[in-house]
Design a protein around this motif. Structure first.
Motif, short mmCIF file in Angstrom:
data_model
loop_
_atom_site.label_atom_id
_atom_site.label_comp_id
_atom_site.label_asym_id
_atom_site.label_seq_id
_atom_site.Cartn_x
_atom_site.Cartn_y
_atom_site.Cartn_z
N GLU A 126 -8.44 1.52 -2.19
CA GLU A 126 -7.37 2.11 -2.98
C GLU A 126 -7.54 1.68 -4.43
N PHE A 158 -8.43 5.56 6.45
CA PHE A 158 -9.40 4.51 6.76
C PHE A 158 -9.42 4.19 8.25
N CYS A 184 -7.84 -2.31 6.70
CA CYS A 184 -7.60 -2.59 5.27
C CYS A 184 -8.74 -3.40 4.65
N CYS A 220 0.85 -1.19 0.00
CA CYS A 220 0.00 0.00 0.00
C CYS A 220 0.89 1.24 0.00
N CYS A 237 -10.92 -1.40 2.38
CA CYS A 237 -10.12 -0.38 1.70
C CYS A 237 -10.44 -0.35 0.22
#
Length: 341
Positions: A335, A288, A330, A268, A333
């Motif tokens: 992204e 987050f 996560c 990440c 998440c």
């Protein structure tokens, strides 16, 4: 809109001193070597930081801890001395400041002082607002402060649709606030702030996607961006999940349950290039971690560099490189799942 994006990019480019550029190169190289070796290396300071002006908010959005008043951590307002302490340590190597985490930034009476101080250190300063406090005076102060980017949340083009998510909100105030900031930017002959309409796509408002693009153009905002919505309890579905697949973070499986579309690879970029400061000086890994459940340290107790390069942060990065799916923040998440207009 491309001319405005070009001006915005040039504004950021002007913040890149030799020291900041060298620091960016160190962070890039240490991140990629860490990905390859699965051993966290860190040779620089963050490129971007977020600082939380407040946890308070005037609205009650259903998937937001500020709106739900559901924080288990301490809540409050960022004070100017603490803000200056963070900026003084980080500004020499970090060009980008996001003056937002949770809450509505304009509720902090020191907001304009925050922006002006960071701008004085030649940082690119961005913030996100629901625009309910963007009256004529605040719009003028916003332009005068040197704010580089202003993200305005507008999640509907009629009042009924808007308030279905922005509970307690008034769309007329958002439109009025947008007009005010554009007026003062013109009156003061300023190229900043770069104004973005951000539209959080949920099922109740997905039918107005084309309308918000049209309204953005009519008002003269610089960009319209679409963002997918985070749903906390997504496994069994939600009335907020959009039916338009590309605007959903989740997919429906054969068993009827929902799962995250995004593949949680064991790396990440955020853990190397950025971090978040809560209003009371705690350092958390990313945006987050809304409840600050993974504090890496406190700027009130030790210098930031000690925290950034410390064992706790190093162990967190190592866990991410080997078993990211086991890290709670996560697991929802996104992204790489933002949708840009």
């Amino acid at each position: 809109m491309w001319q405005a994006k070009l001006r915005d990019g040039f504004n950021f480019f002007l913040r890149l001193s030799p020291r900041r550029t060298l620091n960016g190169a160190k962070i890039f190289s240490s991140y990629f070597i860490s990905r390859i070796t699965k051993n966290p290396k860190l040779w620089g300071m963050p490129i971007a930081i977020s600082i939380e002006p407040t946890t308070s908010c005037n609205l009650r959005c259903p998937e937001c801890p500020s709106g739900l008043r559901s924080f288990t951590r301490a809540t409050g307002m960022l004070q100017l001395p603490l803000f200056k302490k963070v900026i003084d340590e980080i500004a020499p190597t970090s060009p980008y400041l996001i003056l937002y985490f949770q809450g509505e930034p304009y509720l902090n009476k020191n907001f304009f002082d925050f922006v002006s101080y960071a701008e004085g250190k030649k940082m690119y300063v961005a913030t996100s607002t629901n625009a309910h406090y963007m009256n004529d005076e605040n719009a003028r102060k916003t332009v005068e402060s040197g704010l580089s980017r202003l993200i305005i949340s507008i999640d509907g083009t009629t009042q009924d649709t808007y308030e279905s998510y922005r509970v307690g909100g008034n769309l007329d105030k958002v439109i009025e606030g947008t007009k005010n900031i554009i007026k003062w930017r013109k009156k003061l002959k300023s190229s900043t702030p770069h104004i973005i309409f951000q539209y959080l796509v949920v099922k109740p408002n997905e039918h107005q996607i084309d309308d918000v693009v049209r309204i953005g153009k009519e008002l003269g905002v610089d960009e319209v961006r679409f963002k997918t919505a985070q749903i906390y309890d997504f496994e069994n579905g939600s009335d907020l999940m959009p039916t338009i697949d590309k605007y959903s973070r989740y997919k429906k499986n054969a068993d009827g349950k929902f799962s995250l579309k995004n593949n949680l690879f064991n790396h990440c970029w955020k853990m190397w290039h950025s971090c978040v400061f809560t209003w009371d000086g705690k350092v958390v890994p990313c945006c987050f971690d809304k409840d600050a459940s993974h504090p890496m340290g406190s700027i009130e107790e030790v210098g930031f560099k000690t925290i950034w390069q410390g064992d706790k942060y190093k162990n967190f990065r190592r866990a991410l490189l080997t078993s990211r799916t086991e890290i709670d923040i996560c697991q929802n998440c996104t992204e790489g799942t933002k949708i840009w207009a």
